[in-house]
Every structure is written in structure tokens, then in C-alpha cells.
Scaffold this active site. Structure first.
Site, short mmCIF file in Angstrom:
data_model
loop_
_atom_site.label_atom_id
_atom_site.label_comp_id
_atom_site.label_asym_id
_atom_site.label_seq_id
_atom_site.Cartn_x
_atom_site.Cartn_y
_atom_site.Cartn_z
N CYS A 1 0.62 -0.77 -0.66
CA CYS A 1 -0.09 0.07 0.14
C CYS A 1 0.74 1.14 -0.34
CB CYS A 1 -1.12 0.01 0.64
SG CYS A 1 -2.23 -1.80 1.22
N ARG B 1 3.99 -0.30 -5.13
CA ARG B 1 3.73 -0.59 -3.59
C ARG B 1 1.85 -1.34 -3.94
NH1 ARG B 1 6.85 2.13 0.36
NH2 ARG B 1 5.07 0.99 2.04
N TRP C 1 -2.05 -2.82 -1.36
CA TRP C 1 -2.30 -4.33 -1.62
C TRP C 1 -3.10 -4.90 -0.82
CZ3 TRP C 1 -0.33 -8.61 1.16
CH2 TRP C 1 0.32 -9.40 0.14
N ASN D 1 -1.51 2.39 5.51
CA ASN D 1 -0.57 1.53 4.76
C ASN D 1 0.07 0.54 6.28
OD1 ASN D 1 1.93 -0.08 3.89
ND2 ASN D 1 3.56 1.83 4.57
#
Ligand code: M6R
Length: 591
Positions: free
Chosen positions: A2, A27, A74, A100
Site C-alpha cells: 500500500c 507498492r 495491496w 498503510n
């Protein structure tokens, strides 16, 4: 894993966020979203998929405003869909956050918040933080954020907007990366440096547990107890071009081609201990772990220092002996890999002197280590690591030479002149790209590849197989050549490519015998070797690629380059997304 981005200033926040997210998309690229504040209102656009989809959506619904946050995901909790995309908000849409990391106690928080009447709309761990902020909000967003942090466990970098407060952007970090940048009338936040390079190179990193308030007038840091701390800035010298693809179709190809440059200068050294250790533990994950394997080889072979390479995530389950006179070398391109950070902390607690080898100034690992070596590779944005690996391998070789000299145990001399020649050999290697491409393209659909070697070449074989799997999605095994006949040779079938790396004269004949054994069972055998080995290699292999004429000790730093190209051209031939392979993210900030 992320990427988050934030902006407050005078320009269109939407544009700056979208551009920043594009830089951060390595990412994670499962979904993306932005929230922009306009007067006392938060406007949100988010979507499953990549930044270009988000950009399209933003064109349909432009967000007007000069304060905003953005996210590229992600997925950890819940599938990649619109609902799970960040930003997440409280029920009234007055607080928006991007995150994140992983909130480990999200299940308990969800239970507690549900019992209080909060309704969840997504499967994410992040949403509980949005509701928690609403629950605790007392009109002061900074105080609320610091208070909420006391209830959160796990790792996080969170950026938050509050509709009541159109003059500030808030953020807090614990265990996840967060970089802040400022210039006249504007402040920025991001998960990584390259996203900020178009705007500023004067950067600040909050300490773990610290929060920051970003205003047009600048950045204000606060400790977990709410005490103000003066922000210290550092300057990054990476230029903009280093974060752009330029003439290359992919970052990976660009980064492969940047290896001569990455091997040109030694690492920047920060405060290495004055004495060489009597043993070393090397920690890393993935490709960085392979650099550790090579580093351990150099430590023992060149400096006579017993060295123990460890996969960082496994190291934590090892029995904890206290260390005496031991260096722990934590190797990480990003300096943010959660497993490596945890393992390094453990080694430090066991008494080892921590030395970080990283490509990223200001990263968590760099900051937590009393000593550091910074590789001069420049930003690496392709998920598949290439130039960082060769730069790490060289840095570890140089460290081994240095420690060997200090201890008076240097076993084998390498002249400075030979090291200075590395960029030329790398360049020579790159000029054979078309031969590699011509070999691999007709074979790109083979179902299984084997990479073999002995000693240092077995490390190159491992790295070659990892690169191949990662970007071509084709099973690729790596084996120490001598180990094949103890089981894996059963997999060999007619026409299967077996690729041997032979750069170490003492193992040449044994490896070639192993290659012949594969050939006798129908494999199509390939050998990468030094020039004086070519004649022998042709006896055992169907295809021979001759490497530059270089000292065998340096060959593992160069021989990996054609194997990176092999994976690259196979992935291109299969039409795959080379820079963003499925299921992966560049920076693995969860354990
Ligand atoms: O940033 P790091 O060097 O700590 O990353 C470690 C691994 O995640 C990384 O090397 C990974 O294996 C690469 N994607 C391989 O190409």
C-alpha cells in the site's frame, strides 16, 4: 504494501495525489482512491484496479480542492473491490483516512465498535480506525489521532482529513514508512521518496509513534504524548529522471541497464564500528536474502569471518543465543521490510552490532541502525529487484575486504583496479541482451525451468529462479547442482531447460557432469560460463553463453545480469505486466 499520499497547498490536490499514487503504485495495485476537501466537505472517488482507472473516474467527477489524501492498495483484509478501496470514512463522511500497514487488533475493535452501533461497510482492518476516530473525536483532530493510536496495535502509517478542519492534514506512524516534505506554501506526505521528488527534496521522517500536522505554513511534529518536536529535514540527491522510465518500456529493463552505474561507486558509509567483528549474521528476505548468501560467502572466503545468512522471517524462530563480538548485517533495498526489521531488532537485543545495508536513506532500518551502508543504486521501482541486488553484493564484498584487512585475515587479494572494472563487465553483459532474448522467446511457454550451480553460482541460480517465477509465473527451481540427483532430477523431462551457471573453476567439471546427467534424461542444457570454460561447457550443454573475462570472485556480481534479462524477456513474450507482477508489492511492510 500500500502507498499513501497527502497534500495541502495551493495547487489542485487531485492532480498531485494521482501523480504521487502513480509513483507509489509499485507498492500495491489492487485498488486506489482519493479524498479531497472542499471547504467543509469531503469528496471521495475510489475504484477497484489501478491508478489509470481512478484517473478516468476523476475525469468524470473532478475533485476541486487543495487539500487531500490518496491510497493505492495491496489487499490484506478483503478482496480488491470498490468497497474495500481506501479512503475509508466514518459513517457521516466527516473523517476520511488512508492507511498503510496492518491493524492487528482490528477484529476486537470491530466487535467493540459494532456493539456501540457503528456499521461497517468494508472487510478492511482500516475501517475500524475511521470509526474509532469518530468515537474519540473531541473537536481536536491531533489529540484524537494520538488517543486513537493507543488503541491500535500492529503497523500503520495513517493520513487523515477532517471535514471540520479545512486547514490541516494529519498523519501518524508506527512501524510503517511515512515521509514528509515541504516547500513554500505546501506540505506533502508519502510512503516513499520518489513520489515527492517532483515537488521537493527537503524531507522529514517522523519517529515511530509520532504524529504530524501538515499545514500550508509547514510541518509540525508531535510525540505520542502530544509534545511538539522540531522537524529535522534531510536532503535527497536522487533526481527526477531516476524515478521515470525514460526511453525504456519498463522500469525493470531500465534498472537492469542502470547496473553499470550502480556498480560504479562504493556504498556511502555511516559510522561503521572501528573494529571488525569476529562473526556476522546476515538477514534479509527474497532477493536481499540472496545478497546475504553471497555476502556470507565473501565474509568467509575473503575475510575469514564465520558468517550466517538467515531468512529474516525464519530467524525469529531460531533459539536466542546472546552474541559476542558479532555484527548483524540487515540487508534491504527498501529498508522497510517488516520481517527484516523485526529480525534485526531481535539480533540487536541478542547483543549483535546492527549494520544496515539499504538503498533508502531515511528508511526505518537505516534510522534504527547505529551504522549503515547506503547503496548508490538510485530508486528501484520495479517490483523485481535487480540493480539493488548487484549493488548489495558489491557492498558486502567491499565490507568483507575492509574487515579482512582490519583483522589481518584477508585470504585473497582483489585489486581496486579489478573492482573498478565491474561497470565495464556489466556493460559488456548488457550488450548480449539480444542473444538472451533470441534464446528465451521460443521457450517462454515451457512449463518448468531449472537453474543450477555450485558455491557462489548456486546463489546466482537461486536469484535467477526467483526472478523467473516472480515475473513469468512459470515454476522455476534452483538447485545446488550436486543436490539434483538426490531427488529433484525426477522432474527432468524431454526438452526441459536446465540452466547452469559456471564461474568458479574449482566446481566447473562437477557442475558440467551434473548438466550431462540432465541432458542424458532429455533436458535442453544451457551453460553460462567464463571464456576459458567455453570448450568444456560445449561438451555438456546445447547452448553456451560466454560471460566477460573476469576474476571468478567478482563473477557472481555480473553473471546474474543475463539471468535477469532472461526472466524479463520471457515475461514480455508472455505479455505479462513486468513491473507489477500479480499478487506482489515492492515493499513488504507486513509480516
Ligand atoms: O526491500 P527489501 O530488499 O527488503 O525487499 C525484500 C524482498 O521483498 C525483495 O527482494 C523481493 O524478493 C523482490 N521482489 C525480488 O525481486
Amino acid at each position: 504494501m500500500c502507498g499513501i499520499m497527502g497534500y495541502i497547498g495551493t495547487q489542485s490536490a487531485q492532480e498531485i495525489l494521482l501523480n504521487g499514487l502513480e509513483h507509489l503504485s509499485y507498492r500495491g495495485y489492487d485498488s486506489a482512491g482519493v479524498a479531497v476537501q472542499k471547504e467543509n466537505r469531503l469528496q471521495i472517488v475510489k475504484t477497484r484496479g489501478r491508478i489509470d482507472l481512478l484517473r478516468q473516474k476523476c475525469q468524470d467527477t473532478p475533485l476541486d480542492g487543495t487539500l487531500g489524501i490518496g491510497h493505492t492498495r495491496w489487499a490484506t483484509h478483503g478482496p480488491a473491490n470498490d468497497l474495500n478501496a481506501h479512503p475509508h470514512t466514518d459513517a457521516r463522511g466527516r473523517i476520511a483516512i488512508v492507511h498503510n500497514g496492518v491493524i492487528e487488533n482490528h477484529a476486537q475493535l470491530r466487535q467493540m465498535l459494532t456493539a456501540r452501533g457503528f456499521v461497517f461497510r468494508s472487510d478492511t482492518d482500516t475501517e475500524c480506525a475511521a470509526h474509532l476516530l469518530r468515537l474519540l473525536y473531541d473537536g481536536d483532530m491531533l489529540r484524537t489521532l494520538l488517543l486513537a493510536a493507543r488503541y491500535l496495535t500492529g503497523s500503520y502509517a495513517i493520513a487523515a482529513l477532517c471535514a471540520d478542519d479545512p486547514s490541516a492534514l494529519y498523519c501518524i506512524r508506527s512501524g510503517s514508512p511515512l515521509i514528509l516534505g515541504t516547500r513554500e506554501g505546501e506540505s506533502y506526505l508519502s510512503s516513499d521518496i520518489p513520489a515527492l521528488l517532483p515537488y521537493t527534496r527537503e524531507l522529514t521522517v517522523p519517529e515511530d509513534g509520532e504524529a504530524a500536522v501538515l499545514r500550508r505554513s509547514g510541518i509540525y511534529l508531535f510525540s505520542a504524548k502530544g509534545q511538539r518536536r522540531r522537524a529535522q529535514t534531510f536532503h535527497v540527491s536522487w533526481d527526477m529522471q531516476s524515478a521515470e522510465k525514460g526511453v525504456y518500456p519498463h522500469f525493470m529493463l531500465k534498472e537492469i541497464h542502470e547496473q553499470p552505474q550502480a556498480l560504479h561507486s562504493p556504498p556511502i558509509i555511516r559510522k561503521l564500528p572501528a573494529r571488525a567483528p569476529s562473526q556476522a549474521v546476515l538477514l534479509g528476505c527474497g532477493t536481499a536474502y540472496h545478497a546475504c548468501l553471497l555476502g556470507a560467502y565473501y565474509m568467509e572466503r575473503l575475510a575469514g569471518i564465520p558468517a550466517f545468512p538467515e531468512i529474516a522471517s525464519e530467524y525469529r524462530s531460531r533459539i536466542a543465543f546472546p552474541y559476542r563480538d558479532c555484527a548483524c548485517i540487515a540487508v534491504s533495498q527498501s529498508g522497510e521490510t517488516a520481517d527484516t526489521i523485526s529480525a534485526a531488532r531481535m539480533a540487536k537485543a541478542r547483543g549483535a552490532v546492527l549494520v544496515t545495508l539499504t538503498n533508502t536513506l531515511g528508511s526505518t532500518l537505516e534510522r534504527m541502525s547505529p551504522a549503515a551502508l547506503l547503496t548508490p543504486a538510485g530508486p528501484e521501482l520495479s517490483v523485481a529487484s535487480t540493480k539493488a541486488y548487484t549493488a548489495q553484493a558489491l557492498a558486502l564484498l567491499q565490507l568483507a575486504l575492509r574487515w579482512g584487512r582490519m583483522r589481518g585475515t584477508l585470504q585473497e587479494a582483489l585489486s581496486e583496479q579489478q573492482l573498478l572494472h565491474l561497470p565495464h563487465w556489466a556493460q559488456e553483459m548488457l550488450s548480449s541482451s539480444s542473444a538472451i532474448q533470441a534464446y528465451i522467446e521460443p521457450r517462454a511457454d515451457q512449463p518448468l525451468f531449472f537453474f543450477i550451480g555450485r558455491g557462489a553460482d548456486a546463489v546466482t541460480a537461486r536469484e535467477a529462479a526467483l526472478k523467473f517465477k516472480e515475473i513469468t509465473y512459470t515454476p522455476a527451481e534452483s538447485y545446488p547442482a550436486g543436490e539434483l540427483k538426490h531427488g529433484a532430477i525426477a522432474l527432468i523431462h524431454e526438452g526441459m531447460p536446465v540452466i547452469a551457471i559456471c564461474t568458479q573453476p574449482e566446481w566447473l567439471h562437477k557442475t558440467l557432469v551434473n548438466l550431462s546427467e540432465c541432458r542424458a534424461r532429455g533436458a535442453e542444457c544451457v551453460c553460462f560460463c567464463l571464456p576459458h570454460m567455453e570448450k568444456d561447457a560445449r561438451e555438456a550443454a546445447d547452448h553456451v553463453f560466454v560471460l566477460p573475462d573476469m576474476p571468478p570472485l567478482l563473477a557472481p556480481i555480473i553473471s546474474v545480469i543475463p539471468l535477469q534479462l532472461l526472466a524479463y524477456y520471457a515475461a514480455c513474450k508472455k505479455g505479462l505486466d513486468v513491473d507489477k507482477p500479480r499478487n506482489l508489492a515492492k515493499s513488504v511492510t507486513v509480516e
